[in-house]
Scaffold this motif. Structure first.
Motif, short mmCIF file in Angstrom:
data_model
loop_
_atom_site.label_atom_id
_atom_site.label_comp_id
_atom_site.label_asym_id
_atom_site.label_seq_id
_atom_site.Cartn_x
_atom_site.Cartn_y
_atom_site.Cartn_z
N GLN A 274 0.83 -1.20 0.00
CA GLN A 274 0.00 0.00 0.00
C GLN A 274 0.87 1.25 0.00
O GLN A 274 0.56 2.24 -0.66
CB GLN A 274 -0.92 0.01 1.23
CG GLN A 274 -1.85 1.21 1.32
CD GLN A 274 -2.80 1.32 0.13
OE1 GLN A 274 -3.42 0.33 -0.25
NE2 GLN A 274 -2.89 2.51 -0.47
N LYS A 277 2.09 1.98 -3.46
CA LYS A 277 1.01 2.59 -4.23
C LYS A 277 0.87 4.07 -3.89
O LYS A 277 0.76 4.92 -4.79
CB LYS A 277 -0.31 1.86 -3.95
CG LYS A 277 -1.50 2.44 -4.71
CD LYS A 277 -2.79 1.72 -4.33
CE LYS A 277 -3.99 2.40 -5.03
NZ LYS A 277 -5.28 1.78 -4.62
N ARG A 280 3.75 5.98 -5.45
CA ARG A 280 3.59 6.18 -6.91
C ARG A 280 2.61 7.32 -7.19
O ARG A 280 2.85 8.15 -8.08
CB ARG A 280 3.10 4.88 -7.57
CG ARG A 280 4.17 3.81 -7.72
CD ARG A 280 3.71 2.70 -8.67
NE ARG A 280 2.54 1.99 -8.16
CZ ARG A 280 2.61 0.92 -7.37
NH1 ARG A 280 3.78 0.44 -7.00
NH2 ARG A 280 1.50 0.31 -6.96
N GLU A 281 1.53 7.38 -6.44
CA GLU A 281 0.54 8.44 -6.62
C GLU A 281 1.16 9.81 -6.32
O GLU A 281 0.90 10.79 -7.02
CB GLU A 281 -0.66 8.21 -5.70
CG GLU A 281 -1.52 7.02 -6.11
CD GLU A 281 -2.63 6.74 -5.12
OE1 GLU A 281 -2.69 7.43 -4.07
OE2 GLU A 281 -3.45 5.83 -5.37
#
Length: 293
Positions: A274, A277, A280-281
């Motif tokens: 998580q 993720k 990356r965002e």
């Protein structure tokens, strides 16, 4: 005395030098006390002379904040006091002087807690340090000392961790407790803190908005991507709210944190996938905003 009278005359504070000197002789003003005085309209010569004789100065309010280095502190304080900023820096780096207060030169900044303090202009460098040591002792109550001991940190270590927490979260004071809890979790798990602000501090370029992979390799004891545990000293002077955020940290299971672009907040998780993720965002948002460094 002569310089004082010259100043009073040139600034038209006294109308008659002869009358002022006659009154000064009568009042036995020979060695006026240096300082910063407020001269009010309509003051008589006797009132002026009494003020200079007794050294009834106007106090100065000094507020220091956003202090990252010893030079920052000396510069901010030196603007208001007679004490020379170079003398203040020299003492901050003097190991024997630091030891007198129970610190090393690396941890000495932990003694200075940002706030507004009242001083007189002619406070010496030594006088400034004595006052700050007393303020430090006042802050560190028995209750706060017990809380530090309960989480296994010295007072200086609390300041160091608080400086990292505040660097990560300047705006949202409430979130600092969550950040503090996360870092304490990492310390307890013997994980590296991996804090971007420590890398920025190590590099010494505080204009950096985006820490890059090459930056993480910068050799310094302050780089928590390369070194385990806390850095040697604070990376800024933490506010009281940040110190208390560490002492009263949120009891959570988070070990990963990623900033949310544009919100001033962070996303927390205990799950590595998580976290990837979230990272990356965040990088995508920086790219979209054109923030390269």
């Amino acid at each position: 005395y002569d310089q004082l009278v010259d100043d009073l005359e040139s600034k038209k504070i006294i109308d008659s030098r002869k009358d002022f000197e006659w009154t000064a002789k009568l009042k036995k003003l020979k060695n006026p006390k240096a300082g910063r005085y407020r001269i009010r309209e309509g003051m008589t010569y006797r009132e002026l002379i009494n003020m200079f004789t007794a050294g009834l100065q106007e106090p100065i309010m000094i507020t220091f904040n956003t202090v990252r280095t010893k030079q920052d502190l000396a510069r901010q304080v030196g603007r208001y006091l007679e004490a020379d900023s170079l003398e203040i820096v020299t003492l901050l780096e003097d190991e024997s002087f630091c030891a007198k207060y129970g610190f090393s030169s690396e941890t000495f900044l932990a003694m200075f807690i940002p706030d507004s303090y009242e001083f007189y202009w002619n406070t010496s460098a030594d006088g400034f340090f004595v006052r700050m040591a007393n303020e430090y002792k006042t802050f560190w109550t028995d209750e706060r000392k017990k809380k530090a001991a309960a989480i296994g940190l010295t007072q200086s270590e609390v300041s160091i961790l608080a400086s990292i927490v505040e660097s990560e979260q300047r705006g949202d004071v409430a979130e600092r407790k969550i950040v503090a809890g996360l870092y304490i979790n990492r310390l307890n798990k013997r994980m590296k803190l991996e804090s971007d602000p420590t890398v920025i501090y190590a590099i010494g370029d505080f204009t950096i908005n985006r820490v890059l992979s090459d930056d993480l390799k910068f050799e310094s004891p302050y780089n928590t991507y390369l070194n385990s545990g806390l850095p040697p000293g604070p990376i800024l002077l933490p506010e009281k709210a940040s110190l208390d955020a560490v002492l009263n940290h949120d009891k959570n299971d988070y070990i990963f944190m990623c900033a949310e672009y544009g919100t001033g907040k962070h996303k927390f998780t205990s799950d590595y996938n998580q976290h990837l993720k979230n990272a990356r965002e965040f990088r995508a948002a920086l790219d979209k905003a054109g923030i390269k460094k």
